[in-house]
Motif scaffolding. Structure first.
Motif, PDB file in Angstrom:
ATOM      1  N   THR A 159       0.828  -1.195   0.000  1.00  0.00           N
ATOM      2  CA  THR A 159       0.000   0.000   0.000  1.00  0.00           C
ATOM      3  C   THR A 159       0.868   1.252   0.000  1.00  0.00           C
ATOM      4  OG1 THR A 159      -1.700  -1.157   1.285  1.00  0.00           O
ATOM      5  CG2 THR A 159      -1.808   1.245   1.250  1.00  0.00           C
TER       6      THR A 159
ATOM      7  N   ILE B 168      -2.353   0.663  -4.689  1.00  0.00           N
ATOM      8  CA  ILE B 168      -2.324  -0.553  -3.876  1.00  0.00           C
ATOM      9  C   ILE B 168      -2.252  -1.757  -4.807  1.00  0.00           C
ATOM     10  CG2 ILE B 168      -3.565  -1.970  -2.194  1.00  0.00           C
ATOM     11  CD1 ILE B 168      -4.936   0.636  -1.249  1.00  0.00           C
TER      12      ILE B 168
ATOM     13  N   TYR C 136      -9.579  -3.322  -0.113  1.00  0.00           N
ATOM     14  CA  TYR C 136      -8.174  -3.460   0.266  1.00  0.00           C
ATOM     15  C   TYR C 136      -8.073  -3.510   1.786  1.00  0.00           C
ATOM     16  CZ  TYR C 136      -8.146   1.628   1.239  1.00  0.00           C
ATOM     17  OH  TYR C 136      -8.406   2.883   1.748  1.00  0.00           O
TER      18      TYR C 136
END
Length: 244
Positions: free
Chosen positions: A117, A132, A186
Motif C-alpha cells: 500500500t 495498492i 483493500y
C-alpha cells in the motif's frame, strides 16, 4: 575424563544451537504477529473466476513497512514482489505498508497473499490518494475460464480495456467512466482495535495473472481520469510484475 569433556562440549553446542534457533523464531514471530481480521481483498468483477471471496481459515498479520517485507515474505511469493520507487507515483507518498494474509482455497491448498500500500494521507490521517497492489498465489490462471477480452465494459458500465502485460499475456484495466463503480476492497489496519479490516471504496483497477500469481491493483489519484496518469500507472504496474 576426556570422553566426559567431549560429551559436555557437544551438549553445550546443542544448547547454543537451540537458543539461536529459538531467538530466530521469536524474531520472525515479532515481524509476523497474528492479529484479528475481517474481510477479503479481491476483485468484484473477476471474483467469479478466481473465487478469492471464498477463502477459508484466514490468518491476518500485523502490517509492516514495505522494505521489511522482502526478507520475511513466504518464499513461494517472495519472487513475485518487487517494491516500486514511490517517487514514480503521480502523488506524494507519505505511508508505505505491507500486509500478509494466508488462507486456504476450497481444496484446502494454502494461499499466500501480500498487499503493498502506497498512500497519501492528509493532515487528518485520511487517505486522499493511493496505489495498492495485491499479489495472490494461484496454481491455475483464472482468466482461462472466461474470455474477458470480448467485454468492453464491466458490470457497472465502466470502461474495460484489454492491455498487454508482455507477449500475449493480457492485463485488464478498469477505468471509471460513469457515475457508479464496482466495489474495490483493500486491507487496512486499525491500531486501536488491533485488527486488520477491509476498506470498500471505488478506484480504477488493473488485473492480470503471471507465472503462478494473481496481480490486482487499485489506484485513486487526483487526476485518475487523465489518460497520461492511467498510462503511467499501467507501466508502473508492468514494471512491478516483471521486476523491471
Amino acid at each position: 575424563m576426556a570422553r566426559s569433556k567431549r560429551v559436555k562440549a557437544i551438549l553445550l553446542l546443542l544448547i547454543m544451537i537451540f537458543m539461536i534457533i529459538g531467538c530466530a523464531k521469536k524474531e520472525d514471530e515479532a515481524f509476523l504477529e497474528k492479529v484479528k481480521g475481517t474481510g477479503f481483498a479481491y476483485s468484484e468483477y473477476f471474483k467469479s473466476v478466481d473465487e478469492l471471496d471464498k477463502r477459508k481459515k484466514v490468518t491476518y498479520y500485523i502490517p509492516l513497512p514495505i522494505d521489511e517485507l522482502v526478507s520475511i515474505a513466504p518464499n513461494s511469493i517472495k519472487n513475485a514482489v518487487h517494491p516500486i520507487d514511490p517517487r514514480k507515483l503521480p502523488f506524494e507518498v507519505n505511508e508505505q505498508t505491507a500486509y500478509v494474509v494466508t488462507s486456504e482455497d476450497e481444496s484446502g491448498n494454502t494461499q499466500n497473499q501480500v498487499q503493498l500500500t502506497y498512500n497519501h494521507k492528509d493532515d487528518y490521517n485520511q487517505t486522499e490518494e493511493f496505489y495498492i497492489i495485491t499479489v495472490t498465489e494461484l496454481n491455475e490462471n483464472p482468466l482461462d475460464k472466461y474470455d474477458f477480452s470480448k467485454q468492453q465494459t464491466d458490470t457497472a458500465g465502466n470502461e474495460l480495456r484489454k492491455e498487454i502485460l508482455i507477449d500475449d499475456i493480457p492485463i485488464f484495466h478498469q477505468v471509471i467512466t460513469t457515475d457508479s463503480a464496482l466495489a474495490y476492497r483493500y486491507y487496512s489496519y486499525d491500531e486501536k482495535q488491533n485488527q486488520v479490516s477491509t476498506v470498500v471504496t471505488s478506484a480504477n483497477e488493473l488485473y492480470t495473472y503471471y507465472k503462478g500469481h494473481l496481480y490486482h491493483v487499485g489506484y485513486l489519484t487526483e487526476n485518475k481520469n487523465s489518460k497520461e496518469i492511467q498510462e503511467e500507472i499501467l507501466q508502473l504496474t508492468r514494471d512491478f510484475i516483471l521486476g523491471i
